[in-house]
Design a protein around this motif. Sequence first.
Motif, PDB file in Angstrom:
ATOM      1  N   CYS A 150       1.212   6.447  12.063  1.00 10.99           N
ATOM      2  CA  CYS A 150       1.553   7.866  11.950  1.00 10.99           C
ATOM      3  C   CYS A 150       0.448   8.626  11.217  1.00 10.99           C
ATOM      4  O   CYS A 150       0.024   9.696  11.648  1.00 10.99           O
ATOM      5  CB  CYS A 150       2.885   8.011  11.229  1.00 10.99           C
ATOM      6  N   ALA A 151      -0.030   8.077  10.101  1.00 11.17           N
ATOM      7  CA  ALA A 151      -1.070   8.747   9.324  1.00 11.17           C
ATOM      8  C   ALA A 151      -2.374   8.865  10.115  1.00 11.17           C
ATOM      9  O   ALA A 151      -3.073   9.885  10.039  1.00 11.17           O
ATOM     10  CB  ALA A 151      -1.308   7.991   8.018  1.00 11.17           C
ATOM     11  N   PRO A 340       5.184  14.079   6.969  1.00  7.49           N
ATOM     12  CA  PRO A 340       4.805  12.773   7.516  1.00  7.49           C
ATOM     13  C   PRO A 340       3.654  12.146   6.748  1.00  7.49           C
ATOM     14  O   PRO A 340       2.903  12.831   6.039  1.00  7.49           O
ATOM     15  CB  PRO A 340       4.377  13.109   8.953  1.00  7.49           C
ATOM     16  N   PRO A 341       3.490  10.844   6.852  1.00  6.83           N
ATOM     17  CA  PRO A 341       2.339  10.178   6.231  1.00  6.83           C
ATOM     18  C   PRO A 341       1.030  10.775   6.729  1.00  6.83           C
ATOM     19  O   PRO A 341       0.864  11.025   7.920  1.00  6.83           O
ATOM     20  CB  PRO A 341       2.483   8.719   6.688  1.00  6.83           C
ATOM     21  N   GLY A 342       0.111  11.004   5.805  1.00  5.61           N
ATOM     22  CA  GLY A 342      -1.194  11.547   6.172  1.00  5.61           C
ATOM     23  C   GLY A 342      -1.254  13.049   6.279  1.00  5.61           C
ATOM     24  O   GLY A 342      -2.315  13.609   6.569  1.00  5.61           O
ATOM     25  N   ALA A 343      -0.133  13.743   6.050  1.00  9.35           N
ATOM     26  CA  ALA A 343      -0.123  15.194   6.216  1.00  9.35           C
ATOM     27  C   ALA A 343      -0.939  15.897   5.141  1.00  9.35           C
ATOM     28  O   ALA A 343      -1.543  16.944   5.392  1.00  9.35           O
ATOM     29  CB  ALA A 343       1.311  15.710   6.207  1.00  9.35           C
ATOM     30  N   ALA A 350      -4.521   9.727   3.610  1.00  8.12           N
ATOM     31  CA  ALA A 350      -5.240  10.621   4.525  1.00  8.12           C
ATOM     32  C   ALA A 350      -6.752  10.432   4.402  1.00  8.12           C
ATOM     33  O   ALA A 350      -7.470  10.458   5.408  1.00  8.12           O
ATOM     34  CB  ALA A 350      -4.860  12.069   4.252  1.00  8.12           C
ATOM     35  N   ARG A 351      -7.229  10.218   3.193  1.00  7.11           N
ATOM     36  CA  ARG A 351      -8.673   9.994   3.017  1.00  7.11           C
ATOM     37  C   ARG A 351      -9.100   8.679   3.652  1.00  7.11           C
ATOM     38  O   ARG A 351     -10.179   8.581   4.242  1.00  7.11           O
ATOM     39  CB  ARG A 351      -9.032  10.022   1.533  1.00  7.11           C
ATOM     40  N   PHE A 352      -8.248   7.667   3.530  1.00  3.98           N
ATOM     41  CA  PHE A 352      -8.530   6.388   4.191  1.00  3.98           C
ATOM     42  C   PHE A 352      -8.647   6.589   5.698  1.00  3.98           C
ATOM     43  O   PHE A 352      -9.577   6.083   6.344  1.00  3.98           O
ATOM     44  CB  PHE A 352      -7.413   5.394   3.867  1.00  3.98           C
ATOM     45  N   CYS A 353      -7.683   7.324   6.272  1.00  3.90           N
ATOM     46  CA  CYS A 353      -7.682   7.541   7.724  1.00  3.90           C
ATOM     47  C   CYS A 353      -8.889   8.359   8.167  1.00  3.90           C
ATOM     48  O   CYS A 353      -9.502   8.075   9.202  1.00  3.90           O
ATOM     49  CB  CYS A 353      -6.390   8.238   8.137  1.00  3.90           C
ATOM     50  N   ALA A 354      -9.252   9.372   7.385  1.00  4.52           N
ATOM     51  CA  ALA A 354     -10.408  10.201   7.741  1.00  4.52           C
ATOM     52  C   ALA A 354     -11.683   9.365   7.749  1.00  4.52           C
ATOM     53  O   ALA A 354     -12.529   9.495   8.650  1.00  4.52           O
ATOM     54  CB  ALA A 354     -10.525  11.369   6.772  1.00  4.52           C
TER      55      ALA A 354
END
Length: 378
Positions: A150-151, A340-343, A350-354
């Motif tokens: 999701c994130a 939601p996760p990462g919003a 979110a920084r991990f995902c980016a």
Amino acid sequence: MAGSLAGDGVAVAGRRRGGPLIVTEDMELLDDLLRLCAAAGAEPEVHHGPPGRRGGWERAPMVLVGDDAAARCRGAGRRKGVMLVGRDQDDPDVWRRAVEIGAEYVLRLPDSEGWLVEQIANAAEGVGRPALTVGVLGGRGGSGASTLACALAVSAARTGKRTMLIDADPLGGGIDVLLGGERVEGMRWPDFAQTKGRLGGGALEDSLPALHGLRVLSWGRDDEVVIPPQAMRAVLAAARRLGGVVVVDLPRRVDEGVAEALAQVDLGLLVAPGELRAVAAAKRVAAAAGMMLDDLRVVPRGPYASGLDGGWVAQAIGLPLVGELPREPGLLAAQDDGTPPGADARSPLARFCAAFWAQVEAVADTGSVTGPPGGATV
């Protein structure tokens, strides 16, 4: 077939996507080609000869020239995507006419109908580079795979990427719940269970709930549906043709439908908690998924048992280390509030995902997503 007639062109009513330029005066052939365009969900433009207005011939995504109109198209500019279409299987002059108009293909109906529908649909959708498809699966139950999936999707959509999140785990409770969208109108997996053959990417996208800048395919609340392999194949292929990013939340067990999903995943992420029993379970999941997925990497998640760390987890499972999934206090409370996760772009997750997207896409730009993105860790 019903349509509207305007001047020299014909437009099929009720169609959304632009389709090929058809050049013919053969009404039987025209009926066949309109039927094939309808099957592909495309709206064609029909002329008796090359379009009179400047650029019409060049701008069409593809050109279907009937045998009867080949002579009238001799003076048209050379371009890709021209096909000469007819019915006579034994016409000895067809190849000469094809060369005269610069046709790439010579098609005989009805033999070529299936292939032609596919090409029309691809041209109408503007098929280019397929979506970068990332599958996320957990090493054991409760590992946080759905949260990461999701994130990743929310983070990709925040940057303006065309993003689709697909929940391939029927026992996961529905990933739309994580997005706060369980009551949002749109189609769910039960609506696609009988899908066979080709599914239009645009039709799929338009039918799904839109949440936080992305499209989501999740499960219904009251339906337990087994998705046949052909339906999973069709849905994933349609999503990938749209380009951008596709994130797939995968179950730990691998059945025929999951195998079809794994076959279309470019990169797999295995979330593994830092506990001995969880690592042992994750190793079994990796062995099963790795039979169908060439590029599978591990994302360890703390807290870690005594003496363990992310590097040890990756080494024990035998997979490349992407990076350690960060802890995020207040994540469950935020989800209860519909966030939601990462919003939150400033959050650790979110920084991990980016960072993950930035590094993976840098590798993907070279035409490959093999090897750790930008090094051993995010």
